[in-house]
Enzyme design. Structure first.
Site, PDB file in Angstrom:
ATOM      1  N   ASN A   1       0.691  -1.218  -0.125  1.00  0.00           N
ATOM      2  CA  ASN A   1      -0.061   0.048   0.142  1.00  0.00           C
ATOM      3  C   ASN A   1       0.873   1.152   0.058  1.00  0.00           C
ATOM      4  O   ASN A   1       0.296   2.396  -0.256  1.00  0.00           O
ATOM      5  CB  ASN A   1      -0.939  -0.028   1.398  1.00  0.00           C
ATOM      6  CG  ASN A   1      -0.335   0.207   2.548  1.00  0.00           C
ATOM      7  OD1 ASN A   1       0.728  -0.479   2.570  1.00  0.00           O
ATOM      8  ND2 ASN A   1      -0.938   0.635   3.404  1.00  0.00           N
TER       9      ASN A   1
ATOM     10  N   GLY B   1       2.638  -4.782   7.889  1.00  0.00           N
ATOM     11  CA  GLY B   1       1.666  -5.703   6.891  1.00  0.00           C
ATOM     12  C   GLY B   1       0.400  -6.091   7.771  1.00  0.00           C
ATOM     13  O   GLY B   1       0.108  -5.416   9.088  1.00  0.00           O
ATOM     14  N   SER B   2      -0.140  -7.346   7.862  1.00  0.00           N
ATOM     15  CA  SER B   2      -1.339  -7.725   8.439  1.00  0.00           C
ATOM     16  C   SER B   2      -0.947  -8.300   9.633  1.00  0.00           C
ATOM     17  O   SER B   2       0.137  -8.614  10.129  1.00  0.00           O
ATOM     18  CB  SER B   2      -2.054  -8.882   7.705  1.00  0.00           C
ATOM     19  OG  SER B   2      -1.263 -10.131   7.727  1.00  0.00           O
TER      20      SER B   2
ATOM     21  N   GLU C   1       4.632  -3.157  12.240  1.00  0.00           N
ATOM     22  CA  GLU C   1       3.732  -2.274  12.131  1.00  0.00           C
ATOM     23  C   GLU C   1       2.362  -2.918  11.442  1.00  0.00           C
ATOM     24  O   GLU C   1       2.790  -3.366  10.329  1.00  0.00           O
ATOM     25  CB  GLU C   1       3.915  -1.164  11.318  1.00  0.00           C
ATOM     26  CG  GLU C   1       4.972  -0.174  12.029  1.00  0.00           C
ATOM     27  CD  GLU C   1       4.229   0.480  13.187  1.00  0.00           C
ATOM     28  OE1 GLU C   1       2.781   0.750  13.252  1.00  0.00           O
ATOM     29  OE2 GLU C   1       4.961   0.710  14.055  1.00  0.00           O
TER      30      GLU C   1
ATOM     31  N   CYS D   1      -3.130   1.836   6.719  1.00  0.00           N
ATOM     32  CA  CYS D   1      -3.649   1.454   8.175  1.00  0.00           C
ATOM     33  C   CYS D   1      -3.953   2.567   9.011  1.00  0.00           C
ATOM     34  O   CYS D   1      -4.351   2.459  10.153  1.00  0.00           O
ATOM     35  CB  CYS D   1      -2.463   0.571   8.864  1.00  0.00           C
ATOM     36  SG  CYS D   1      -0.676   1.561   8.789  1.00  0.00           S
TER      37      CYS D   1
ATOM     38  N   GLN E   1      -8.604  -8.051  -2.567  1.00  0.00           N
ATOM     39  CA  GLN E   1      -8.672  -6.934  -1.843  1.00  0.00           C
ATOM     40  C   GLN E   1     -10.190  -6.342  -2.191  1.00  0.00           C
ATOM     41  O   GLN E   1     -10.830  -6.049  -1.277  1.00  0.00           O
ATOM     42  CB  GLN E   1      -7.590  -5.791  -2.290  1.00  0.00           C
ATOM     43  CG  GLN E   1      -7.664  -4.658  -1.417  1.00  0.00           C
ATOM     44  CD  GLN E   1      -7.135  -5.210  -0.125  1.00  0.00           C
ATOM     45  OE1 GLN E   1      -6.818  -6.023   0.132  1.00  0.00           O
ATOM     46  NE2 GLN E   1      -7.476  -4.186   1.047  1.00  0.00           N
TER      47      GLN E   1
HETATM   48  C1  UN1 Z   1       0.389   7.483   6.113  1.00  0.00           C
HETATM   49  O1  UN1 Z   1      -0.788   7.369   6.826  1.00  0.00           O
HETATM   50  O2  UN1 Z   1       0.550   8.341   5.574  1.00  0.00           O
HETATM   51  O3  UN1 Z   1       0.943   0.911   6.009  1.00  0.00           O
HETATM   52  C2  UN1 Z   1       1.268   6.407   6.529  1.00  0.00           C
HETATM   53  C3  UN1 Z   1       0.191   2.262   6.596  1.00  0.00           C
HETATM   54  C4  UN1 Z   1       0.996   2.755   7.444  1.00  0.00           C
HETATM   55  C5  UN1 Z   1       1.783   3.878   6.967  1.00  0.00           C
HETATM   56  C6  UN1 Z   1       0.531   5.092   6.994  1.00  0.00           C
HETATM   57  N1  UN1 Z   1       2.014   1.889   8.062  1.00  0.00           N
HETATM   58  O4  UN1 Z   1      -0.603   2.401   5.939  1.00  0.00           O
END
Ligand code: UN1
Length: 490
Positions: free
Chosen positions: A157, A233-234, A255, A289, A336
């Protein structure tokens, strides 16, 4: 460079050379706006290829570690310049690989450039401290040193910014890297690596191994010679990565998902709140995310907020991300799209009412891609799946509340804790929100999404492993510390 032009095959990059996987197999990358178009192919590597790349990264470590961090920073500066120069080309590739609009992918490349420049400068900043020793004549100090070989597993993403926000700090602190990007965006990954290569990065310092997550991602997490692993990731995969890392004593950083709420109070600037709520929910077609997915709206302004949110959501144009008039590109893949449509179906079955969107778009310009319009639900109750699980699509639920306390309690009643926002002009309430919201990122009158290179990024609860990325926080993860006592001999 790395392609065999006739079939647009992108190779792995190991020991400073572009190489095919030993399997001879490849993975096709399809354009989600036009699924019949194959953008290119990447390598379907196997564990043998991965083993080789890890051995190379290990071998490259002493020389890289022994450069001064200022010298290492110069490579990052040069890479930043190359990426900046190639920003349009790379943005277009990323848009074709995962669908988000060119404005977003271009912004992402420039974010990558800013991150590289931030960490290039990091080579001139502090790497330790001097402490008073109980022995008056002694010098007691700490020094940060590299962790070793770092495994980077990045999602589709943010195909450019996320790899760079892991690779840049890993390199500046003296680590070497084996990089396994999401297969959906393997070409963007190759373009990043190509920029490092053109910048003259010594061979073996950064290695790219493409392949299936279940083989190469898992293999990297399991590998005994990988000393630290950074994953975005997930939740399901993240937890597996952590278990594997713990087994061989590697550091890990995860994350993962989010279910990010906004609270819109009766004293908010309603226009501003509605605008940023829709942006937060719909940018990147909701595939962040940090995306806003729940809006708790005070009953006295609910009707007005609803009207503005729906108007704004309906005004967004959906289409191919290369068209500059489009606001929302397609979802990144068929899988998705199926996931998002199943959540929408579940929302309807559970009794939530659709205010807009809710059906995949039909018609000639949409039939070859995964197009889902901005979708807003109301009459959403707190136990519904669409309020509890991460959707990762352009779907927002509106929930009417009677008080700030009620909103706060519901906002916190989730397994996730990445980002949250409140729209209010009441400073006391904003302070209470800062103290009591259980998220790593807190916004007052802002959008839930977004990140700046100099600021720590990460979540609480199941959104992360409590570690933080970017800014000075990255130093915690990408270094380990020595405590040094110097005793002068009289
Ligand atoms: C953002 O909101 O610009 O994978 C960064 C993601 C997060 C990064 C978001 N780790 O969406």
């Amino acid at each position: 460079m790395q392609t065999n032009v006739e079939c647009l095959s992108y190779l792995n990059y190991v020991n400073g050379q572009w190489q095919a996987a030993s399997s001879g197999q490849m993975i096709d990358i399809h354009n989600p706006a036009n699924k019949d178009e194959i953008i290119g192919r990447i390598q379907a590597s196997n564990l043998e290829d991965l083993d080789h790349a890890v051995a190379i990264a290990k071998k490259a470590l002493p020389t890289w570690r022994n450069l001064s961090s200022v010298e290492r920073g110069n490579f990052l500066h040069r890479t930043a310049d190359i990426l900046e120069k190639n920003a349009d080309e790379i943005a277009e590739i990323a848009t074709k690989e995962m669908g988000k609009i060119l404005r977003e992918t271009k912004g992402e490349v420039l974010r990558g450039v800013a991150i590289l420049r931030y960490y290039a400068q990091e080579g001139m900043r502090q790497i330790g401290e001097v402490l008073p020793s109980s022995q008056k004549q002694n010098i007691l100090l700490t020094k940060r040193v590299p962790v070793g070989v770092v495994g980077v597993i990045s999602p589709w993403n943010f195909p450019i910014a996320i790899p760079i926000w892991k690779i840049a700090p890993a390199l500046i602190y003296g680590n070497t890297v084996v990089f396994k990007p999401a297969s959906e965006t393997g070409i963007s990954a190759a373009k990043i690596v190509q920029a490092f290569d053109e910048a003259g990065l010594p061979k073996g310092v950064l290695n790219l191994v493409n392949g299936k997550g279940s083989i190469i991602g898992q293999g990297l997490a399991d590998h005994k010679d990988v000393n630290a692993i950074s994953f975005t990731g997930s939740n399901q995969v993240g937890k597996q990565v952590a278990v594997s890392a713990v087994k061989h004593g590697a550091k890990y950083q995860l994350e993962m998902g989010g279910k990010n709420p906004v609270i819109i109070m009766d004293d908010a600037d309603i226009e501003h709140a509605a605008e940023l709520t829709v942006q937060g929910a719909m940018k990147q077609t909701g595939q962040r995310c940090t995306a806003t997915s729940r809006a708790y709206v005070h009953c006295s302004v609910y009707e007005r907020v609803k009207e503005l949110v729906v108007k704004k959501a309906n005004s967004l144009k959906v289409g191919n991300g290369v068209d500059p008039t489009v606001d929302l590109g397609p979802l990144a893949s068929e899988q998705q799209m199926n996931t998002v449509m199943n959540y929408i179906k579940k929302g309807k079955e559970d009794g939530a009412s659709l205010l807009c969107g809710g059906e995949a778009l039909k018609g000639e310009q949409y039939q070859s891609g995964y197009f889902v319009p901005p979708t807003v639900f109301e009459n959403v109750t707190h136990d519904m799946t669409i309020v509890r699980e991460e959707i990762f699509g352009p779907v927002l639920g509106l929930i009417k509340v009677n008080s700030f306390e009620e909103a706060l309690e519901m906002a916190n009643d989730t397994i996730y804790g990445l980002s949250a926002s409140i729209f209010t002009k009441d400073i006391a309430r904003a302070f209470k929100f800062i103290d009591e919201i259980e998220t790593g990122l807190v916004q007052i009158n802002g959008e839930t999404g977004g990140a700046e290179p100099q600021a720590p990024f990460g979540g609480m609860k199941d959104s992360s492993s409590q570690s933080r990325e970017q800014g000075q926080a990255a130093k915690e993860f990408y270094t380990t510390m020595k405590t040094i006592t110097i005793t002068p001999i009289p």
